[in-house]
Write an enzyme that holds these catalytic residues in place. Structure first.
Site, PDB file in Angstrom:
ATOM      1  N   ASP A  55     -14.473   2.902   6.347  1.00 12.95           N
ATOM      2  CA  ASP A  55     -13.392   3.703   5.754  1.00 12.95           C
ATOM      3  C   ASP A  55     -13.893   4.467   4.539  1.00 12.95           C
ATOM      4  OD1 ASP A  55     -10.604   4.567   5.360  1.00 12.95           O
ATOM      5  OD2 ASP A  55     -10.846   3.454   3.495  1.00 12.95           O
ATOM      6  N   HIS A  98       0.856  -1.186   0.000  1.00  9.82           N
ATOM      7  CA  HIS A  98       0.000   0.000   0.000  1.00  9.82           C
ATOM      8  C   HIS A  98       0.892   1.236   0.000  1.00  9.82           C
ATOM      9  CE1 HIS A  98      -3.862   2.040   0.647  1.00  9.82           C
ATOM     10  NE2 HIS A  98      -3.112   2.959   1.218  1.00  9.82           N
ATOM     11  N   LYS A 112      -8.309  -1.736   5.861  1.00  4.15           N
ATOM     12  CA  LYS A 112      -8.516  -2.339   4.535  1.00  4.15           C
ATOM     13  C   LYS A 112      -7.563  -3.509   4.313  1.00  4.15           C
ATOM     14  CE  LYS A 112      -8.135   1.812   2.782  1.00  4.15           C
ATOM     15  NZ  LYS A 112      -8.099   3.082   2.132  1.00  4.15           N
ATOM     16  N   ARG A 120     -13.058  12.930   5.493  1.00  2.00           N
ATOM     17  CA  ARG A 120     -11.732  13.495   5.827  1.00  2.00           C
ATOM     18  C   ARG A 120     -11.228  14.377   4.704  1.00  2.00           C
ATOM     19  NH1 ARG A 120      -8.324   8.559   6.571  1.00  2.00           N
ATOM     20  NH2 ARG A 120      -6.627  10.027   6.848  1.00  2.00           N
ATOM     21  N   SER A 146      -7.415   3.902   8.501  1.00  2.00           N
ATOM     22  CA  SER A 146      -7.893   3.797   7.125  1.00  2.00           C
ATOM     23  C   SER A 146      -7.123   2.739   6.334  1.00  2.00           C
ATOM     24  CB  SER A 146      -7.756   5.169   6.463  1.00  2.00           C
ATOM     25  OG  SER A 146      -7.951   5.084   5.088  1.00  2.00           O
TER      26      SER A 146
HETATM   27  N1  URA Z   1      -4.495   6.163   1.913  1.00  2.00           N
HETATM   28  C1  URA Z   1      -5.591   5.616   2.524  1.00  2.00           C
HETATM   29  O1  URA Z   1      -6.129   4.616   2.070  1.00  2.00           O
HETATM   30  N2  URA Z   1      -6.036   6.218   3.631  1.00  2.00           N
HETATM   31  C2  URA Z   1      -5.469   7.298   4.170  1.00  2.00           C
HETATM   32  O2  URA Z   1      -5.926   7.766   5.198  1.00  2.00           O
HETATM   33  C3  URA Z   1      -4.355   7.862   3.538  1.00  2.00           C
HETATM   34  C4  URA Z   1      -3.878   7.258   2.396  1.00  2.00           C
END
Ligand code: URA
Length: 434
Positions: free
Chosen positions: A161, A82, A187, A168, A183
């Protein structure tokens, strides 16, 4: 207990209990708590922070707001990457097929572009026909056949999320370490992985501009993931200038395809191989990190990663003509070259500014509902450390749906700084946090 009491508690800097956080996350996911109260809660967390326990609890409850992926039927080790988001970051398109050919199963779920950062889904969808909206059962079939699949967030996974991230974005509360941890990790935990490799960007194109703050985020992500026994490593990587030479949906897909064909800018190559190596090594597909690097490089050179990418494009409905011959793609109708105003060395190619210009050319979204132009974006001719002659091209701006405005030409010009003394190239990997 009321939402107002919990917001007040956090506003006053108190520690929230699991029940408090459950009340808010559960209530919000079910639509029982309104956006304005969660917005106030997010702002309270932004200013007051959360301790490690609260952050882990938030993460767990966000994960449990939806379903978990069930990958238990597959014997392969599962890993995902990620990135915290940047400009020109097309790594996922290369990395997923690459690690898949190294024996790692990669259930990759990606997002769309928002603000100055691009999104993997928009890049993939620039390949005509490519479908990223695939039901979970079909996704499992892709994983079984190809060891990876490239899809968007589904309604079943982490609905909390999905709702909170949109809020956000609209309330200036993205850059909060506990909220980012919740967040990203909710996931990734819902994917039921064995290994997670994080690409935490540092620089003006990243969530956090300073290396110190980005390192703090990386440490919080690694230690929160550790609370869930998820083996995690974070690479801190450079985001003061765009990654690679292409910004924009098709241009980035094209650069990724070119790398799979064997041709890549140094920074993109280095960061992709390093992320792949950690995924391969930590899932025990090789005994050392060095051997993992060699394996990943060999899968790229042999063309196996390209073949696997071609297979997934075909399986997900995409036109493979553009994988075999990317130069067959349509050309944008409008283009303007940005020229050097003097001779010298590039000291700055401001990532955020170039990302915003690319977005405004049509490559990204100012609002979630906006459509994107596959052929809008920027091709970099020079990066930090390059020498330029006066009037040489620094980068070229492209668009297909509307002409390139003079205002964007000016902004792109101002994103570059040229100095007379020699400048070093920027290092790409700044640190590794395990
Ligand atoms: N990427 C995400 O999925 N969430 C965040 O809060 C910041 C970057």
């Amino acid at each position: 207990m009321t939402a107002l009491e919990i917001i007040t508690k956090k506003r006053n800097g108190m520690i929230l209990t699991e029940e408090d956080i459950r009340f808010l996350i559960g209530g919000y996911t079910k639509g029982l708590i309104p956006d304005y109260q969660i917005s106030a809660f997010l702002m309270a967390v932004y200013f007051q922070g959360m301790n490690a326990r609260e952050t882990a609890t938030l993460t767990k409850l966000m994960r449990d707001s939806g379903e978990l992926m069930d990958l238990s039927r597959f014997a392969a080790a599962k890993a995902d990457k990620h990135s915290t988001g940047g400009v020109g970051d097309k790594v996922s398109l290369i990395l997923a097929p690459l690690v898949a050919t190294c024996g790692v199963m990669n259930p990759m779920i990606s997002g769309r572009s928002l603000g100055h950062t691009g999104g993997t889904l928009d890049k993939l969808e620039s390949i005509p026909g490519f479908n990223t909206q695939i039901p979970m059962n079909a996704f499992y079939e892709l994983l079984e056949k190809y060891n990876f699949g490239l899809i968007g967030q589904t309604p079943e996974i982490c609905p909390a999320d999905k709702k909170m991230y949109a809020l956000r974005d609209a309330t200036a509360t993205v850059s909060s370490i506990p909220l980012i941890c919740g967040s990203i990790l909710s996931k990734k935990l819902a994917e039921n992985l064995d290994v997670l490799v994080l690409d935490v960007k540092a620089g003006n194109g990243a969530i956090f501009e300073t290396k110190e703050k980005a390192r703090e985020l990386a440490q919080a992500l690694v230690s929160t993931a550790g609370e869930f026994q998820l083996k995690t490593v974070a690479l801190l990587t450079q985001m003061d200038q765009p990654l690679g030479n292409a910004i924009g949906n098709w241009f980035e897909a094209e650069e990724a395809i070119q790398m799979l064909h064997g041709e890549a800018p140094d920074d993109l190559y280095e960061v992709t191989i390093e992320l792949a190596a950690y995924m391969v090594w930590l899932t025990d597909q090789s005994d050392t990190l060095e051997n993992a690097r060699t394996l990943a490089e060999s899968k790229l050179q042999s063309g196996e990663a390209l073949t696997r990418f071609r297979e997934i494009v075909l399986a997900q409905g995409g036109d493979v003509t553009f994988i075999d011959q990317p130069d067959k793609y349509a050309q944008p109708r409008f283009k303007t070259a940005i020229k050097a105003s003097s001779e010298g060395y590039i000291a700055r190619a401001h990532a955020r500014e170039l990302g915003e210009v690319s977005m405004l050319l049509g490559a990204g979204r100012q609002k979630k509902e906006d459509n994107v132009d596959a052929l809008a974006g920027i091709k970099m001719a020079k990066k930090v450390g390059s020498h330029v002659a006066k009037d040489e091209t620094l980068c070229t701006l492209f668009a297909d749906l509307k002409p390139v405005s003079e205002h964007l030409v000016q902004r792109a010009q101002n994103a570059f700084t040229i100095v007379s003394e020699k400048v070093n190239k920027l290092p790409i990997i700044l640190d590794v946090i395990q």
